[in-house]
Design a protein around this motif. Sequence first.
Motif, PDB file in Angstrom:
ATOM      1  N   PHE A  95       1.016  -1.292  -0.215  1.00 24.92           N
ATOM      2  CA  PHE A  95      -0.109  -0.199  -0.247  1.00 24.92           C
ATOM      3  C   PHE A  95       0.835   1.611  -0.749  1.00 24.92           C
ATOM      4  CE2 PHE A  95       0.511   1.386   4.759  1.00 24.92           C
ATOM      5  CZ  PHE A  95       1.620   0.177   4.824  1.00 24.92           C
ATOM      6  N   ASN A  96       0.205   2.358  -0.774  1.00 24.69           N
ATOM      7  CA  ASN A  96       0.991   3.733  -0.652  1.00 24.69           C
ATOM      8  C   ASN A  96       0.648   4.588   0.222  1.00 24.69           C
ATOM      9  OD1 ASN A  96       2.395   3.118  -2.945  1.00 24.69           O
ATOM     10  ND2 ASN A  96       0.929   3.184  -4.044  1.00 24.69           N
ATOM     11  N   VAL A  97       1.595   5.473   0.749  1.00 25.05           N
ATOM     12  CA  VAL A  97       1.536   6.215   1.854  1.00 25.05           C
ATOM     13  C   VAL A  97       2.013   7.339   1.275  1.00 25.05           C
ATOM     14  CG1 VAL A  97       1.804   7.141   4.724  1.00 25.05           C
ATOM     15  CG2 VAL A  97       1.270   4.459   3.781  1.00 25.05           C
ATOM     16  N   SER A  98       0.717   8.593   1.286  1.00 26.28           N
ATOM     17  CA  SER A  98       1.543  10.171   0.953  1.00 26.28           C
ATOM     18  C   SER A  98       2.191  10.869   2.003  1.00 26.28           C
ATOM     19  CB  SER A  98       0.619  10.709   0.040  1.00 26.28           C
ATOM     20  OG  SER A  98      -0.719  10.291   0.246  1.00 26.28           O
ATOM     21  N   VAL A  99       2.953  11.230   2.027  1.00 26.80           N
ATOM     22  CA  VAL A  99       3.946  12.271   2.815  1.00 26.80           C
ATOM     23  C   VAL A  99       4.287  13.264   2.753  1.00 26.80           C
ATOM     24  CG1 VAL A  99       5.443  12.097   4.854  1.00 26.80           C
ATOM     25  CG2 VAL A  99       4.936  10.034   3.787  1.00 26.80           C
ATOM     26  N   PHE A 100       3.716  14.785   3.814  1.00 30.30           N
ATOM     27  CA  PHE A 100       4.540  15.832   3.052  1.00 30.30           C
ATOM     28  C   PHE A 100       5.067  16.097   4.301  1.00 30.30           C
ATOM     29  CE2 PHE A 100       3.494  20.377   4.606  1.00 30.30           C
ATOM     30  CZ  PHE A 100       4.836  21.026   3.295  1.00 30.30           C
ATOM     31  N   ILE A 101       6.367  16.457   4.174  1.00 30.81           N
ATOM     32  CA  ILE A 101       7.312  16.906   5.005  1.00 30.81           C
ATOM     33  C   ILE A 101       7.484  18.593   4.594  1.00 30.81           C
ATOM     34  CG2 ILE A 101       9.639  16.829   5.788  1.00 30.81           C
ATOM     35  CD1 ILE A 101       9.100  14.608   5.471  1.00 30.81           C
ATOM     36  N   GLY A 102       6.623  19.011   5.868  1.00 30.60           N
ATOM     37  CA  GLY A 102       7.349  20.539   6.393  1.00 30.60           C
ATOM     38  C   GLY A 102       8.586  20.806   6.039  1.00 30.60           C
ATOM     39  N   GLU A 103       9.468  20.864   5.310  1.00 33.75           N
ATOM     40  CA  GLU A 103      10.765  21.432   5.504  1.00 33.75           C
ATOM     41  C   GLU A 103      11.552  20.978   3.747  1.00 33.75           C
ATOM     42  OE1 GLU A 103      12.794  20.500   8.484  1.00 33.75           O
ATOM     43  OE2 GLU A 103      13.614  18.620   8.171  1.00 33.75           O
ATOM     44  N   ALA A 104      12.209  21.773   3.472  1.00 35.12           N
ATOM     45  CA  ALA A 104      12.787  21.376   2.183  1.00 35.12           C
ATOM     46  C   ALA A 104      13.852  19.974   2.265  1.00 35.12           C
ATOM     47  CB  ALA A 104      14.523  22.109   1.688  1.00 35.12           C
ATOM     48  N   GLY A 105      13.998  19.137   1.165  1.00 28.69           N
ATOM     49  CA  GLY A 105      14.457  17.948   1.231  1.00 28.69           C
ATOM     50  C   GLY A 105      14.880  17.114   0.411  1.00 28.69           C
ATOM     51  N   GLN A 106      15.634  16.403   0.319  1.00 28.65           N
ATOM     52  CA  GLN A 106      15.934  15.636  -0.872  1.00 28.65           C
ATOM     53  C   GLN A 106      15.486  14.303  -1.259  1.00 28.65           C
ATOM     54  OE1 GLN A 106      20.332  15.724  -0.944  1.00 28.65           O
ATOM     55  NE2 GLN A 106      19.964  16.135  -3.624  1.00 28.65           N
ATOM     56  N   ASP A 138      16.533   8.625   5.970  1.00 27.96           N
ATOM     57  CA  ASP A 138      16.193  10.371   6.989  1.00 27.96           C
ATOM     58  C   ASP A 138      14.952  11.094   6.957  1.00 27.96           C
ATOM     59  OD1 ASP A 138      18.454   9.474   8.185  1.00 27.96           O
ATOM     60  OD2 ASP A 138      20.255  10.975   6.941  1.00 27.96           O
ATOM     61  N   ALA A 139      14.387  10.757   5.535  1.00 30.91           N
ATOM     62  CA  ALA A 139      13.363  12.298   5.525  1.00 30.91           C
ATOM     63  C   ALA A 139      12.132  11.621   6.313  1.00 30.91           C
ATOM     64  CB  ALA A 139      12.942  11.915   4.449  1.00 30.91           C
ATOM     65  N   LEU A 140      11.929  10.153   6.304  1.00 33.36           N
ATOM     66  CA  LEU A 140      10.482   9.468   7.411  1.00 33.36           C
ATOM     67  C   LEU A 140      11.283   9.842   8.624  1.00 33.36           C
ATOM     68  CD1 LEU A 140       8.479   8.087   7.151  1.00 33.36           C
ATOM     69  CD2 LEU A 140       9.806   5.794   7.649  1.00 33.36           C
ATOM     70  N   PHE A 141      12.579   8.862   9.113  1.00 32.80           N
ATOM     71  CA  PHE A 141      12.566   9.094  10.383  1.00 32.80           C
ATOM     72  C   PHE A 141      12.611  10.155  11.164  1.00 32.80           C
ATOM     73  CE2 PHE A 141      15.760   7.795  13.986  1.00 32.80           C
ATOM     74  CZ  PHE A 141      15.125   7.263  14.182  1.00 32.80           C
ATOM     75  N   GLY A 142      13.505  11.246  10.952  1.00 30.78           N
ATOM     76  CA  GLY A 142      13.619  12.337  10.988  1.00 30.78           C
ATOM     77  C   GLY A 142      12.053  12.662  11.889  1.00 30.78           C
ATOM     78  N   ASN A 143      10.597  12.582  10.888  1.00 27.18           N
ATOM     79  CA  ASN A 143      10.045  12.316  11.822  1.00 27.18           C
ATOM     80  C   ASN A 143       8.620  11.604  12.367  1.00 27.18           C
ATOM     81  OD1 ASN A 143       9.799  15.802  10.908  1.00 27.18           O
ATOM     82  ND2 ASN A 143      10.288  14.527   8.868  1.00 27.18           N
ATOM     83  N   GLY A 162       4.124  17.891  11.970  1.00 24.32           N
ATOM     84  CA  GLY A 162       3.137  18.966  12.403  1.00 24.32           C
ATOM     85  C   GLY A 162       2.857  20.252  11.787  1.00 24.32           C
ATOM     86  N   ASN A 163       1.878  21.073  12.194  1.00 20.04           N
ATOM     87  CA  ASN A 163       2.098  22.371  11.752  1.00 20.04           C
ATOM     88  C   ASN A 163       0.632  22.427  12.715  1.00 20.04           C
ATOM     89  OD1 ASN A 163       1.516  24.791  11.036  1.00 20.04           O
ATOM     90  ND2 ASN A 163       3.776  24.265   9.919  1.00 20.04           N
ATOM     91  N   THR A 164       1.073  23.908  13.437  1.00 14.31           N
ATOM     92  CA  THR A 164      -0.117  24.630  14.249  1.00 14.31           C
ATOM     93  C   THR A 164      -1.615  25.070  13.619  1.00 14.31           C
ATOM     94  OG1 THR A 164       1.096  26.676  14.627  1.00 14.31           O
ATOM     95  CG2 THR A 164       0.808  25.090  15.635  1.00 14.31           C
ATOM     96  N   LEU A 195       8.783  20.170   1.111  1.00 15.05           N
ATOM     97  CA  LEU A 195       8.520  21.725   0.913  1.00 15.05           C
ATOM     98  C   LEU A 195       8.967  22.549   0.742  1.00 15.05           C
ATOM     99  CD1 LEU A 195       6.863  23.791   1.727  1.00 15.05           C
ATOM    100  CD2 LEU A 195       8.602  24.714   4.071  1.00 15.05           C
ATOM    101  N   ALA A 196       8.851  22.725  -0.574  1.00 16.53           N
ATOM    102  CA  ALA A 196       9.374  23.587  -1.756  1.00 16.53           C
ATOM    103  C   ALA A 196       8.779  25.324  -1.870  1.00 16.53           C
ATOM    104  CB  ALA A 196       9.647  23.671  -3.493  1.00 16.53           C
ATOM    105  N   GLY A 197      10.121  26.227  -1.885  1.00 15.32           N
ATOM    106  CA  GLY A 197       9.422  27.602  -1.220  1.00 15.32           C
ATOM    107  C   GLY A 197       8.890  27.810   0.277  1.00 15.32           C
ATOM    108  N   ASP A 198       7.901  28.514   0.254  1.00 12.65           N
ATOM    109  CA  ASP A 198       7.746  29.567   1.620  1.00 12.65           C
ATOM    110  C   ASP A 198       6.475  28.701   2.578  1.00 12.65           C
ATOM    111  OD1 ASP A 198       7.531  31.459   4.169  1.00 12.65           O
ATOM    112  OD2 ASP A 198       5.375  31.253   2.842  1.00 12.65           O
ATOM    113  N   ILE A 199       6.802  27.741   3.157  1.00  7.54           N
ATOM    114  CA  ILE A 199       5.875  27.009   4.448  1.00  7.54           C
ATOM    115  C   ILE A 199       3.824  27.750   4.277  1.00  7.54           C
ATOM    116  CG2 ILE A 199       7.179  27.643   6.625  1.00  7.54           C
ATOM    117  CD1 ILE A 199       5.324  24.284   5.796  1.00  7.54           C
ATOM    118  N   ASN A 200       3.901  29.081   4.788  1.00  6.50           N
ATOM    119  CA  ASN A 200       3.081  29.114   4.806  1.00  6.50           C
ATOM    120  C   ASN A 200       2.211  29.238   3.770  1.00  6.50           C
ATOM    121  OD1 ASN A 200       3.108  29.694   8.008  1.00  6.50           O
ATOM    122  ND2 ASN A 200       4.832  31.453   7.913  1.00  6.50           N
TER     123      ASN A 200
END
Lengths: 567, 319
Positions: A60-71, A430-435, A119-121, A96-101
Amino acid sequence: MGGRFKPLFRLGILMAMTFSVILSGCGGGKDNSADNAGSATGQTATDNGGSSSDGKVEPFNVSVFIGEAGQQPTPDNKIYKKIKEETGATFNFEFLAGDINQKLGVMIAGSDYPDLMTGNTKLTAAGAYIPLEDLIEKYAPNLKKHYEAYWNMMKDPNDGHIYILPNYGVFNGKLNSSWYAGPAFWVQKDVLAEAGYPKVRTLDEYFDLIAKYKAKHPTIDGSPTIGFEILNYDWRNWGLFNPPQHLIGHPNDGGVVVNNGAAEIFADKDYAKQYYQKLNQMNEQGLIDKETFVQNYDQYLAKLSSGTVLGMFDQHWNFQNAENSLITQKKFNRTYVGLPIVYDESTKDYYRDRAPLNLNNGFGISVNAKDPVKIIKLLDTLITEDWQKTFTWGIEGEDYIVNDQGRFMRTQEQRDKQSDGTWKLANKADALFGNLPKIEGSFSDGNSTDAAAQPEEYKAGLNDYDKKFLEAYGFNSYVDFFSEPPENPIYYPAWSIDLVEGSEAKVANTKLNDLSTKYLPKAILANPSDFDSVWNEYTSQIHKVDVKAYEDKINEQIKWRIDNWSK
Amino acid sequence: MAVTVTKKKAVRKPEKKRTLTWAVLKSQQQLIWMSVPLTLYIILFAYVPVWGWTMAFQNYKPARSFSQQDWVGFKQFKFLFTDDDFIRVLRNTIGMSFINLVLGFVTAIVLALLLNEIRKVVWKRTVQTISYLPHFLSWVIVTGIVATSLASDGIINDILMKLHLIKEPILWLSEGKYFWGIVGASHVWKEVGWNTIIYLAAMASIDPALYEAAEMDGASRYRKMLHVTLPGIKSTIVILLIMSIGHILDAGFEVQYLLGNGLVVDWAETIDIFVLKYGIAQGNYSLATAGGIFKTVVSVALLLVANWTAKRLGEERLL
């Protein structure tokens, strides 16, 4: 009839063309992204079909949004491959590419959420996450056990639900630490070495050392020596704002100092003035970089990487890239030691703290996730020790070895790979584990969860310069420069309090930051005789802001935390 | 194509007065059909979003339906207009816009006039291409270049030092008084070539007979420039000016945001940055909308004033 038909026919063609141009213009972006996702999942699905031998796991697939720039990890990354083989899960990351807000604004406006989001408030406020407590109780015994002692803290203060699984701050077993990531007054190792490895405690001693070294070495490797850097760029503002609270022996509470559970801002206090006045004098002596308030983050890192900067106040993780660059250049004497500087000897330093629960960081499951149970079960599997070892240490035999005493170690070759970015994209998750939720401290077999914190591994990995340096001080690691942190107050840290979007407290906070950004550089760069007048203007402007709304909100939350978090 | 069609119809059905009758509609149905997609486009993307202005009178929270929003009247506007900083950001916006407008027009027209005088096509094309290339760079890159050239060891300070105009490098970006100038100059550098294109096109359409006649009368190059070329492009200039005046509150966002810092914040913050900081960054979309409405209203008002003035002066106008 034929005569009438022809122009109509032409008109029809024309309109069809016009419409198709407009439609294709509108839909293009979406089509593309869907195609990409399609091809990516298609590819991974076939991979999976080939490699899963037992056929029990259901892909199965899990789509993930990481709120910071990464590779993006490489398609054949070995850790993700292992996850896919054993749990069936394939991750599609969006970084994330560009501005988080801006990005969040678009996501919220369209309710366009992937399955997992960091997470993001703002997202919490928009109702983008599902409550997790029932899911965890029912399907995730390991996560439940992991977070047991922190359960109340994880609840959202506004409605009492758990939305985010904190990625850091849950400790097990003995906590080894050999790397200090937090704030400090940093100084180049060579400055201390040349002064004969003195113990530096006070602000005056600190600047004296820098002044002497700069006088003796006006240039380093041909470039002019820079005494002190202050970074204040965008949200990286602590280099300018935060030192006063540490100088009076308080931990990092953001914009406030908390005494006996009562918070107040410190920007306008006399102990803040004392610090900025000192900087003003140092500027007069030419110790402070002239361009320090004009530079951006990249320029700051570039200066640090050149090895010409003697000192700065910063958090270690913020300039780690610059230090890594110095290490690559083999300029070990230009790397930095963090010092817990205070105003006077009698104050006990409180820079190093026990890492608090990293609230509002880590993953939450979005309201759009089709099968939250599957995802929570996956997260539950990944918190088990075997998986955690795979994430931190890697795969036994390939990334680390186990010695006769059952201790994990790395060979020099394996150690070198850990600092190779390209290698990591293919061999670390790291991208996954960091969060992800993670075990910190030590595993049940006594090995440290973090390779860098494994004492024998840390020692073995030290270069000769650092070995000698630490011997001169009689310390085991650079963390020993700091006092042992006391037990955290229950509400700690005040900086993680959510001021609530758009509230008066938040507006006041923005205004205070604006004022500090504007007046503090002015005060520091002013002629010493003008310092007082700039300072007075600054404080009178602060008093115009609704500081009370800000302090009240923090105090209210501190009280709330004390009431709800106490066990 | 549209032109030829109307001509044909006009011949077939001569009309004295343009009254809208069923017959006219029918005879022009092809044109009307052709305009449908664009009209729809404009309604959908320019008029329907105006509905969003209601946000400015609410305490808007995302993910709530329209009926669940709190209505707060003019609270957001009050916050906007009573804030101490607002006058400052308004002044900065108008100041920088004005500088950009004047510098942009003068430099583009002068460059276009000069290019027009060049007779060697290769040389002309080269200059034109070089001067409009920076237009294609994004502001992030341009500000990076600007910040680097203005650094204490940057090229500007180097040149000034070599010419002995200054003794010590000037920290250009740390002085508020230089900021507007820097922004204006960066705009000129980036856009001057691009802005000349339209003037050059207008100059190309001037009847060569006028130049010949002027030459016969013994006009020099400067005279021809002054009395033939400039009047020939006057209508273009006026139209562009009216359009730019409508955008006077769009002083830009990227340049100021990327070049600004604490020391120059009094001169660098524009309305857009203010709205970003206190509106969008705070999750206060209502305030951001209120800022947007303010800008739109002022823009439309300015546009109408400029248009009316142009009409009074007997010039070409937009509406």
